[in-house]
Design an enzyme around this catalytic site. Structure first.
Site, PDB file in Angstrom:
ATOM      1  N   PHE A 114      -2.504  16.613   4.310  1.00 50.91           N
ATOM      2  CA  PHE A 114      -1.929  15.679   3.152  1.00 50.91           C
ATOM      3  C   PHE A 114      -0.469  15.508   2.551  1.00 50.91           C
ATOM      4  O   PHE A 114      -0.237  17.094   2.174  1.00 50.91           O
ATOM      5  CB  PHE A 114      -3.155  16.284   1.899  1.00 50.91           C
ATOM      6  CG  PHE A 114      -3.465  15.029   1.637  1.00 50.91           C
ATOM      7  CD1 PHE A 114      -4.551  14.492   0.875  1.00 50.91           C
ATOM      8  CD2 PHE A 114      -2.618  15.601  -0.128  1.00 50.91           C
ATOM      9  CE1 PHE A 114      -4.689  13.864   0.464  1.00 50.91           C
ATOM     10  CE2 PHE A 114      -3.416  15.072  -0.833  1.00 50.91           C
ATOM     11  CZ  PHE A 114      -4.103  13.970  -1.054  1.00 50.91           C
ATOM     12  N   ARG A 159       2.722  12.434  -8.129  1.00 51.94           N
ATOM     13  CA  ARG A 159       2.857  10.749  -8.261  1.00 51.94           C
ATOM     14  C   ARG A 159       4.032  10.844  -8.233  1.00 51.94           C
ATOM     15  O   ARG A 159       4.310   9.794  -8.254  1.00 51.94           O
ATOM     16  CB  ARG A 159       1.718  10.313  -9.413  1.00 51.94           C
ATOM     17  CG  ARG A 159       0.091   9.383  -8.850  1.00 51.94           C
ATOM     18  CD  ARG A 159      -0.224   9.154  -9.604  1.00 51.94           C
ATOM     19  NE  ARG A 159      -1.917   8.946  -9.209  1.00 51.94           N
ATOM     20  CZ  ARG A 159      -2.643   8.541  -8.803  1.00 51.94           C
ATOM     21  NH1 ARG A 159      -2.104   7.519  -7.285  1.00 51.94           N
ATOM     22  NH2 ARG A 159      -3.879   8.547  -8.575  1.00 51.94           N
ATOM     23  N   ASP A 213      -4.569   5.753   5.903  1.00 53.71           N
ATOM     24  CA  ASP A 213      -4.969   7.127   6.768  1.00 53.71           C
ATOM     25  C   ASP A 213      -6.115   6.167   7.590  1.00 53.71           C
ATOM     26  O   ASP A 213      -5.539   6.179   8.365  1.00 53.71           O
ATOM     27  CB  ASP A 213      -5.305   7.387   5.239  1.00 53.71           C
ATOM     28  CG  ASP A 213      -5.711   8.959   5.553  1.00 53.71           C
ATOM     29  OD1 ASP A 213      -5.290   9.285   7.079  1.00 53.71           O
ATOM     30  OD2 ASP A 213      -7.633   9.475   5.656  1.00 53.71           O
ATOM     31  N   GLU A 241       0.603  -1.575  -0.264  1.00 56.57           N
ATOM     32  CA  GLU A 241       0.345  -0.657  -0.016  1.00 56.57           C
ATOM     33  C   GLU A 241       0.728   1.319   0.130  1.00 56.57           C
ATOM     34  O   GLU A 241       2.040   1.190   0.385  1.00 56.57           O
ATOM     35  CB  GLU A 241      -0.731  -0.264   1.596  1.00 56.57           C
ATOM     36  CG  GLU A 241      -2.247  -0.333   1.673  1.00 56.57           C
ATOM     37  CD  GLU A 241      -2.740   0.948   1.000  1.00 56.57           C
ATOM     38  OE1 GLU A 241      -2.631   1.336   0.254  1.00 56.57           O
ATOM     39  OE2 GLU A 241      -4.648  -0.007   0.671  1.00 56.57           O
ATOM     40  N   ASP A 242       0.130   2.641  -0.659  1.00 56.16           N
ATOM     41  CA  ASP A 242       1.019   3.521  -0.201  1.00 56.16           C
ATOM     42  C   ASP A 242       1.108   4.625   0.494  1.00 56.16           C
ATOM     43  O   ASP A 242       2.032   4.845   1.314  1.00 56.16           O
ATOM     44  CB  ASP A 242       0.759   4.637  -1.260  1.00 56.16           C
ATOM     45  CG  ASP A 242      -0.872   4.690  -1.438  1.00 56.16           C
ATOM     46  OD1 ASP A 242      -1.621   3.948  -0.942  1.00 56.16           O
ATOM     47  OD2 ASP A 242      -1.509   5.594  -1.892  1.00 56.16           O
TER      48      ASP A 242
END
Ligand code: IMP
Ligand code: MG
Length: 189
Positions: free
Chosen positions: A162, A175, A113, A109-110
Protein backbone atom coordinates in the site's frame (compact mmCIF):
# COMPACT_ATOMS: atom_id res chain seq x y z
CA UNK A 1 8.36 31.65 18.78
CA UNK A 2 10.57 29.27 20.68
CA UNK A 3 8.43 26.17 20.58
CA UNK A 4 7.26 26.56 16.99
CA UNK A 5 8.10 23.37 15.08
CA UNK A 6 10.28 23.72 12.03
CA UNK A 7 8.86 22.86 8.62
CA UNK A 8 11.20 19.90 8.19
CA UNK A 9 9.86 18.25 11.36
CA UNK A 10 6.98 17.02 9.24
CA UNK A 11 4.65 14.63 11.06
CA UNK A 12 3.70 13.27 7.62
CA UNK A 13 7.27 12.42 6.66
CA UNK A 14 7.87 10.89 10.11
CA UNK A 15 5.19 8.29 9.30
CA UNK A 16 7.00 7.11 6.15
CA UNK A 17 8.95 3.84 6.41
CA UNK A 18 10.42 3.90 2.91
CA UNK A 19 10.47 6.09 -0.18
CA UNK A 20 9.74 3.89 -3.22
CA UNK A 21 9.89 6.59 -5.91
CA UNK A 22 11.68 9.87 -5.27
CA UNK A 23 10.38 13.27 -6.30
CA UNK A 24 13.11 13.55 -8.95
CA UNK A 25 12.18 10.15 -10.45
CA UNK A 26 8.49 11.06 -10.51
CA UNK A 27 9.15 14.39 -12.22
CA UNK A 28 11.48 12.80 -14.78
CA UNK A 29 8.91 10.13 -15.69
CA UNK A 30 6.11 12.70 -15.93
CA UNK A 31 8.27 14.70 -18.36
CA UNK A 32 8.75 11.57 -20.49
CA UNK A 33 5.04 10.76 -20.48
CA UNK A 34 4.20 14.36 -21.38
CA UNK A 35 6.57 14.24 -24.35
CA UNK A 36 5.16 10.88 -25.50
CA UNK A 37 1.55 12.05 -25.22
CA UNK A 38 2.37 15.30 -27.05
CA UNK A 39 3.58 13.16 -29.95
CA UNK A 40 0.85 10.53 -29.88
CA UNK A 41 -1.99 13.06 -29.61
CA UNK A 42 -0.54 15.68 -31.93
CA UNK A 43 -3.44 17.56 -33.61
CA UNK A 44 -6.07 15.43 -31.81
CA UNK A 45 -7.09 17.87 -29.08
CA UNK A 46 -7.54 15.09 -26.50
CA UNK A 47 -9.73 15.33 -23.42
CA UNK A 48 -7.85 14.27 -20.31
CA UNK A 49 -10.24 12.80 -17.77
CA UNK A 50 -8.77 12.89 -14.29
CA UNK A 51 -10.15 10.39 -11.81
CA UNK A 52 -10.49 12.13 -8.46
CA UNK A 53 -9.22 12.40 -5.99
CA UNK A 54 -5.98 10.48 -6.41
CA UNK A 55 -5.14 11.74 -9.90
CA UNK A 56 -5.08 15.46 -9.12
CA UNK A 57 -1.32 16.01 -8.74
CA UNK A 58 -0.42 13.71 -11.62
CA UNK A 59 -2.84 15.55 -13.93
CA UNK A 60 -1.54 18.95 -12.84
CA UNK A 61 2.09 18.01 -13.51
CA UNK A 62 1.35 15.97 -16.65
CA UNK A 63 -0.61 18.75 -18.38
CA UNK A 64 2.23 21.20 -17.72
CA UNK A 65 4.45 18.88 -19.76
CA UNK A 66 2.05 18.79 -22.72
CA UNK A 67 2.94 20.98 -25.67
CA UNK A 68 -0.31 20.26 -27.55
CA UNK A 69 -3.83 21.64 -27.36
CA UNK A 70 -6.02 19.63 -24.98
CA UNK A 71 -8.86 19.94 -22.50
CA UNK A 72 -9.37 18.51 -19.02
CA UNK A 73 -12.37 17.20 -17.14
CA UNK A 74 -12.91 15.37 -13.87
CA UNK A 75 -14.80 12.34 -12.63
CA UNK A 76 -15.13 11.11 -9.09
CA UNK A 77 -16.02 7.50 -8.42
CA UNK A 78 -16.31 5.44 -5.31
CA UNK A 79 -15.85 1.77 -5.25
CA UNK A 80 -17.95 -0.28 -2.85
CA UNK A 81 -15.78 -2.77 -1.04
CA UNK A 82 -14.47 -3.73 2.37
CA UNK A 83 -12.03 -0.84 2.49
CA UNK A 84 -8.86 -2.45 1.19
CA UNK A 85 -10.43 -4.47 -1.63
CA UNK A 86 -12.56 -3.02 -4.37
CA UNK A 87 -15.59 -5.00 -5.43
CA UNK A 88 -16.12 -3.82 -8.96
CA UNK A 89 -19.36 -2.10 -7.99
CA UNK A 90 -18.65 1.53 -8.69
CA UNK A 91 -20.74 4.63 -8.07
CA UNK A 92 -20.23 7.87 -9.99
CA UNK A 93 -20.02 10.71 -7.45
CA UNK A 94 -19.17 13.38 -10.02
CA UNK A 95 -19.70 12.95 -13.74
CA UNK A 96 -18.01 14.74 -16.62
CA UNK A 97 -19.18 18.27 -17.41
CA UNK A 98 -19.32 17.77 -21.16
CA UNK A 99 -20.33 15.22 -23.77
CA UNK A 100 -17.38 13.11 -24.99
CA UNK A 101 -19.00 11.89 -28.23
CA UNK A 102 -16.35 11.95 -31.00
CA UNK A 103 -13.55 13.04 -28.62
CA UNK A 104 -10.21 11.36 -28.01
CA UNK A 105 -10.35 10.57 -24.31
CA UNK A 106 -7.35 9.86 -22.10
CA UNK A 107 -8.17 8.62 -18.61
CA UNK A 108 -5.60 9.84 -16.07
CA UNK A 109 -5.44 7.56 -13.02
CA UNK A 110 -3.32 7.45 -9.87
CA UNK A 111 -3.02 3.68 -9.56
CA UNK A 112 -4.48 0.54 -11.06
CA UNK A 113 -4.72 -2.17 -8.49
CA UNK A 114 -7.28 -4.95 -9.07
CA UNK A 115 -8.53 -3.09 -12.14
CA UNK A 116 -12.21 -3.23 -11.15
CA UNK A 117 -12.64 0.55 -10.89
CA UNK A 118 -11.06 1.18 -14.27
CA UNK A 119 -12.94 -1.66 -15.98
CA UNK A 120 -16.22 -0.10 -14.91
CA UNK A 121 -15.09 3.38 -15.92
CA UNK A 122 -13.94 2.26 -19.38
CA UNK A 123 -17.20 0.47 -20.07
CA UNK A 124 -19.11 3.56 -18.99
CA UNK A 125 -17.00 5.91 -21.13
CA UNK A 126 -17.16 3.66 -24.21
CA UNK A 127 -20.96 3.74 -24.07
CA UNK A 128 -20.81 7.50 -24.77
CA UNK A 129 -19.29 6.96 -28.24
CA UNK A 130 -15.94 8.72 -27.95
CA UNK A 131 -13.50 8.55 -30.91
CA UNK A 132 -11.02 6.68 -28.69
CA UNK A 133 -10.32 5.91 -25.05
CA UNK A 134 -6.86 5.25 -23.67
CA UNK A 135 -5.50 5.05 -20.15
CA UNK A 136 -2.52 6.77 -18.55
CA UNK A 137 -1.80 5.67 -14.99
CA UNK A 138 0.98 6.88 -12.76
CA UNK A 139 1.28 3.52 -10.97
CA UNK A 140 0.30 -0.05 -11.66
CA UNK A 141 0.34 -3.07 -9.36
CA UNK A 142 0.35 -5.92 -11.91
CA UNK A 143 0.49 -8.66 -9.25
CA UNK A 144 -2.90 -7.57 -7.91
CA UNK A 145 -4.78 -7.48 -11.20
CA UNK A 146 -8.10 -9.34 -11.27
CA UNK A 147 -9.41 -7.89 -14.55
CA UNK A 148 -7.42 -7.99 -17.79
CA UNK A 149 -7.03 -4.41 -19.02
CA UNK A 150 -5.05 -2.76 -21.77
CA UNK A 151 -3.19 0.13 -20.16
CA UNK A 152 -1.57 2.38 -22.73
CA UNK A 153 0.75 4.49 -20.56
CA UNK A 154 2.22 3.45 -17.20
CA UNK A 155 4.49 5.63 -15.10
CA UNK A 156 5.85 2.94 -12.80
CA UNK A 157 5.03 -0.61 -11.80
CA UNK A 158 5.04 -1.03 -8.02
CA UNK A 159 5.06 -4.12 -5.81
CA UNK A 160 2.00 -5.30 -3.91
CA UNK A 161 2.30 -2.81 -1.06
CA UNK A 162 0.00 0.00 0.00
CA UNK A 163 1.59 3.25 -1.16
CA UNK A 164 0.88 6.92 -0.42
CA UNK A 165 1.94 10.30 -1.71
CA UNK A 166 1.73 12.29 -4.96
CA UNK A 167 -2.08 12.17 -4.81
CA UNK A 168 -2.51 8.77 -3.18
CA UNK A 169 -3.95 8.70 0.31
CA UNK A 170 -4.26 6.64 3.41
CA UNK A 171 -7.48 7.72 5.19
CA UNK A 172 -7.41 10.97 3.17
CA UNK A 173 -3.94 11.87 4.43
CA UNK A 174 -0.44 11.98 2.90
CA UNK A 175 -1.65 13.00 -0.60
CA UNK A 176 0.66 16.04 -0.65
CA UNK A 177 3.91 14.11 -0.15
CA UNK A 178 6.00 14.83 -3.27
CA UNK A 179 7.26 11.21 -3.45
CA UNK A 180 5.67 7.73 -3.39
CA UNK A 181 6.25 5.97 -0.10
CA UNK A 182 5.18 3.19 2.21
CA UNK A 183 3.97 4.01 5.72
CA UNK A 184 5.27 2.54 8.95
CA UNK A 185 3.11 -0.42 10.08
CA UNK A 186 2.11 1.35 13.32
CA UNK A 187 0.39 4.11 11.31
CA UNK A 188 -2.26 1.63 10.18
CA UNK A 189 -3.04 0.34 13.68
P1 IMP B 1 -8.88 -1.03 -8.13
O1 IMP B 1 -10.33 -0.97 -8.51
O2 IMP B 1 -8.58 -2.20 -7.23
O3 IMP B 1 -7.94 -1.03 -9.32
O4 IMP B 1 -8.59 0.21 -7.20
C1 IMP B 1 -8.14 1.40 -7.66
C2 IMP B 1 -8.26 2.48 -6.60
O5 IMP B 1 -7.94 1.97 -5.28
C3 IMP B 1 -7.25 3.56 -6.87
O6 IMP B 1 -7.77 4.55 -7.74
C4 IMP B 1 -6.93 4.07 -5.49
O7 IMP B 1 -7.86 5.07 -5.11
C5 IMP B 1 -7.12 2.88 -4.58
N1 IMP B 1 -5.80 2.23 -4.28
C6 IMP B 1 -5.37 1.03 -4.72
N2 IMP B 1 -4.14 0.73 -4.27
C7 IMP B 1 -3.77 1.81 -3.52
C8 IMP B 1 -2.55 2.13 -2.78
O8 IMP B 1 -1.56 1.38 -2.72
N3 IMP B 1 -2.55 3.34 -2.15
C9 IMP B 1 -3.60 4.22 -2.20
N4 IMP B 1 -4.74 3.95 -2.87
C10 IMP B 1 -4.82 2.77 -3.52
MG1 MG C 1 -8.10 6.42 -3.01
Amino acid sequence: MENRRRAHDSPLVEDVAEVLITEACLQQRVRELGAQLSEDYYDMNPLLVCVLKGGYLFLADLTRQLTIRHAIDFMAVSSYGDGTRSSGVVRILKDLDADIGGRHVLVVEDIIDTGHTLAYLLENLHSRQPASVRVCTLLSKPDRREVELAIDYVGFEVPDEFVVGYGLDYAEGYRNLPFIGVLKPEVYS
